[in-house]
Design a protein around this motif. Structure first.
Motif, PDB file in Angstrom:
ATOM      1  N   ASN A  18      71.927  84.665  12.048  1.00  0.00           N
ATOM      2  CA  ASN A  18      70.402  84.431  11.587  1.00  0.00           C
ATOM      3  C   ASN A  18      69.561  83.621  12.688  1.00  0.00           C
ATOM      4  O   ASN A  18      70.566  83.388  13.634  1.00  0.00           O
ATOM      5  CB  ASN A  18      70.438  83.678  10.191  1.00  0.00           C
ATOM      6  CG  ASN A  18      71.127  82.495  10.355  1.00  0.00           C
ATOM      7  OD1 ASN A  18      71.322  81.763  11.472  1.00  0.00           O
ATOM      8  ND2 ASN A  18      71.498  82.039   9.149  1.00  0.00           N
ATOM      9  N   SER A  24      75.770  84.066   8.092  1.00  0.00           N
ATOM     10  CA  SER A  24      75.471  83.914   6.799  1.00  0.00           C
ATOM     11  C   SER A  24      76.737  84.277   5.758  1.00  0.00           C
ATOM     12  O   SER A  24      77.647  85.087   6.000  1.00  0.00           O
ATOM     13  CB  SER A  24      74.393  84.739   6.052  1.00  0.00           C
ATOM     14  OG  SER A  24      74.501  86.119   6.193  1.00  0.00           O
ATOM     15  N   ARG A  26      76.573  85.754   3.371  1.00  0.00           N
ATOM     16  CA  ARG A  26      76.777  87.118   2.808  1.00  0.00           C
ATOM     17  C   ARG A  26      77.266  88.053   3.815  1.00  0.00           C
ATOM     18  O   ARG A  26      77.974  88.833   3.260  1.00  0.00           O
ATOM     19  CB  ARG A  26      75.062  87.734   2.629  1.00  0.00           C
ATOM     20  CG  ARG A  26      75.027  89.222   2.083  1.00  0.00           C
ATOM     21  CD  ARG A  26      73.892  89.541   2.158  1.00  0.00           C
ATOM     22  NE  ARG A  26      73.808  91.082   1.742  1.00  0.00           N
ATOM     23  CZ  ARG A  26      72.667  91.979   1.897  1.00  0.00           C
ATOM     24  NH1 ARG A  26      71.541  91.526   2.401  1.00  0.00           N
ATOM     25  NH2 ARG A  26      72.780  93.277   1.481  1.00  0.00           N
ATOM     26  N   ASN A 236      64.386  93.373  12.242  1.00  0.00           N
ATOM     27  CA  ASN A 236      63.518  92.475  13.236  1.00  0.00           C
ATOM     28  C   ASN A 236      63.724  92.927  14.631  1.00  0.00           C
ATOM     29  O   ASN A 236      63.490  92.401  15.720  1.00  0.00           O
ATOM     30  CB  ASN A 236      64.250  90.919  13.143  1.00  0.00           C
ATOM     31  CG  ASN A 236      65.878  91.093  13.195  1.00  0.00           C
ATOM     32  OD1 ASN A 236      66.355  91.295  12.565  1.00  0.00           O
ATOM     33  ND2 ASN A 236      66.232  90.700  14.416  1.00  0.00           N
ATOM     34  N   CYS A 250      68.011  95.357   6.620  1.00  0.00           N
ATOM     35  CA  CYS A 250      67.505  94.124   6.366  1.00  0.00           C
ATOM     36  C   CYS A 250      67.472  93.357   7.687  1.00  0.00           C
ATOM     37  O   CYS A 250      68.262  93.652   8.592  1.00  0.00           O
ATOM     38  CB  CYS A 250      67.886  93.447   5.328  1.00  0.00           C
ATOM     39  SG  CYS A 250      69.235  92.699   5.369  1.00  0.00           S
ATOM     40  N   SER A 251      66.726  92.477   7.683  1.00  0.00           N
ATOM     41  CA  SER A 251      66.596  91.548   8.914  1.00  0.00           C
ATOM     42  C   SER A 251      67.869  90.567   8.984  1.00  0.00           C
ATOM     43  O   SER A 251      68.648  90.584   8.297  1.00  0.00           O
ATOM     44  CB  SER A 251      65.406  90.582   8.983  1.00  0.00           C
ATOM     45  OG  SER A 251      65.880  89.445   8.133  1.00  0.00           O
ATOM     46  N   ASN A 253      68.084  87.678   9.171  1.00  0.00           N
ATOM     47  CA  ASN A 253      68.125  86.378   8.190  1.00  0.00           C
ATOM     48  C   ASN A 253      68.480  86.890   6.801  1.00  0.00           C
ATOM     49  O   ASN A 253      68.639  85.973   6.160  1.00  0.00           O
ATOM     50  CB  ASN A 253      66.695  85.761   8.453  1.00  0.00           C
ATOM     51  CG  ASN A 253      66.256  84.906   9.692  1.00  0.00           C
ATOM     52  OD1 ASN A 253      67.279  84.488  10.413  1.00  0.00           O
ATOM     53  ND2 ASN A 253      65.334  85.106  10.060  1.00  0.00           N
ATOM     54  N   GLU A 254      68.486  88.161   6.425  1.00  0.00           N
ATOM     55  CA  GLU A 254      68.737  88.658   5.156  1.00  0.00           C
ATOM     56  C   GLU A 254      70.065  89.163   5.264  1.00  0.00           C
ATOM     57  O   GLU A 254      70.513  89.262   3.950  1.00  0.00           O
ATOM     58  CB  GLU A 254      67.807  89.435   4.852  1.00  0.00           C
ATOM     59  CG  GLU A 254      66.363  89.154   4.885  1.00  0.00           C
ATOM     60  CD  GLU A 254      65.187  90.090   4.502  1.00  0.00           C
ATOM     61  OE1 GLU A 254      64.410  90.031   3.395  1.00  0.00           O
ATOM     62  OE2 GLU A 254      65.219  91.181   5.344  1.00  0.00           O
ATOM     63  N   GLY A 255      70.833  89.105   6.209  1.00  0.00           N
ATOM     64  CA  GLY A 255      72.238  89.569   6.101  1.00  0.00           C
ATOM     65  C   GLY A 255      72.241  91.361   6.723  1.00  0.00           C
ATOM     66  O   GLY A 255      72.737  91.972   5.856  1.00  0.00           O
ATOM     67  N   ASP A 259      74.113  94.451   4.905  1.00  0.00           N
ATOM     68  CA  ASP A 259      73.297  95.624   4.233  1.00  0.00           C
ATOM     69  C   ASP A 259      74.158  96.841   4.586  1.00  0.00           C
ATOM     70  O   ASP A 259      73.893  97.718   4.025  1.00  0.00           O
ATOM     71  CB  ASP A 259      71.982  95.224   4.725  1.00  0.00           C
ATOM     72  CG  ASP A 259      70.951  96.255   3.877  1.00  0.00           C
ATOM     73  OD1 ASP A 259      71.098  96.679   2.661  1.00  0.00           O
ATOM     74  OD2 ASP A 259      69.873  96.418   4.504  1.00  0.00           O
TER      75      ASP A 259
END
Length: 268
Positions: A18, A24, A26, A236, A250-251, A253-255, A259
């Motif tokens: 991230n 993360s 996740r 991103n 996903c980005s 920062n979201e994992g 994903d």
């Protein structure tokens, strides 16, 4: 889910990490699930094995990683380099000397198999850049050991654009150049990229016959994505990278890696 048919190569900065340079929870959980169910997980980064290791604690890495943006592959499990590709240090020394003399604001590192060597004077070094590239040493150019694996030039985008024509003209037929961030301009052994090294690793016994999956966010990841059987980019990622990828997740920062493992791979 059975992941035995997959080998996943993930970029680090902007992808697995991230924005705080952390993996993360996740992503950690997803990687543990992926590898415990037969998947092979490998990293793909411009960092060195030593520099990347502290940020990867807890990550379930069970395959050889691509480092130095493709100039080397290293196995954490075996504690050794699987392969290396070298720059022509003699041919590149005059360019390095010219850059040091005429563009002192550019921070220059030469990477060998043991150290990140700052050849720019320590008093002129960008300290944020220094801290991001630990462990490192300050060393005069003439004391940097062979083999050189890559060269990293750091500056503002404007400073790098100023030196780019000189660098490209002096390295034609000698080295390959790539941007790994807006502030990082790199020289790699001629013809070497994350993608070329992925192709070499694909013939090893661990990866042979597996579906190669890759995820990354920047210019230095594009050959990796093109070489893989299945490619993904985090939300991103640069527009050109997203266009290259088969899937968008996903980005960072979201994992992003989680994903990919949880949402995309089960469909394949």
């Amino acid at each position: 889910m059975d992941y035995r048919k997959f080998a996943l190569f993930s970029d680090l900065d902007g992808t697995l990490f991230n924005d705080d340079t952390k993996v993360s929870e996740r992503n950690l959980r997803a990687l543990e699930y992926f590898t415990s169910n037969g998947g092979v997980f490998c990293v793909s980064t411009g960092r060195t094995p030593k520099n990347a290791a502290p940020f990867l604690k807890g990550a379930a890495i069970n395959g050889p990683g691509i480092f130095y943006n493709g100039a080397a592959a290293y196995s954490y499990k075996e504690g050794r380099y699987v392969l290396t590709h070298n720059l022509d240090s003699r041919a590149l020394t005059p360019l390095m000397q010219q850059l040091l003399a005429e563009y002192p604001a550019i921070n220059i590192q030469v990477y060998d198999t043991e150290d990140i060597c700052f050849i720019s004077p320590e008093k002129l070094a960008n300290q944020e850049f220094v801290q991001a590239h630990q462990p490192c040493v300050f060393r005069p150019l003439e004391e940097v050991s062979d083999p050189w694996l890559k060269i990293l030039m750091q500056g503002t985008p404007e400073q790098l654009r100023e030196i780019e024509p000189l660098v490209l003209s002096q390295t034609k037929g000698i080295a390959s150049a790539v941007y790994s961030s807006p502030q990082y301009f790199e020289l790699l052994p001629l013809g070497v990229s994350k993608g070329s090294t992925l192709k070499e690793l694909s013939h090893t016994s661990l990866l042979d016959g597996r579906i190669l999956v890759a995820i990354g966010d920047y210019y230095n990841d594009m050959e990796l994505l093109r070489t893989a059987d299945i490619s993904a980019a985090p939300a991103n990622a640069l527009p050109e990278v997203r266009e290259t990828a088969d899937h968008i997740v996903c980005s960072n920062n979201e994992g992003a890696v989680a994903d990919l493992i949880e949402r995309i791979l089960p469909r394949l």
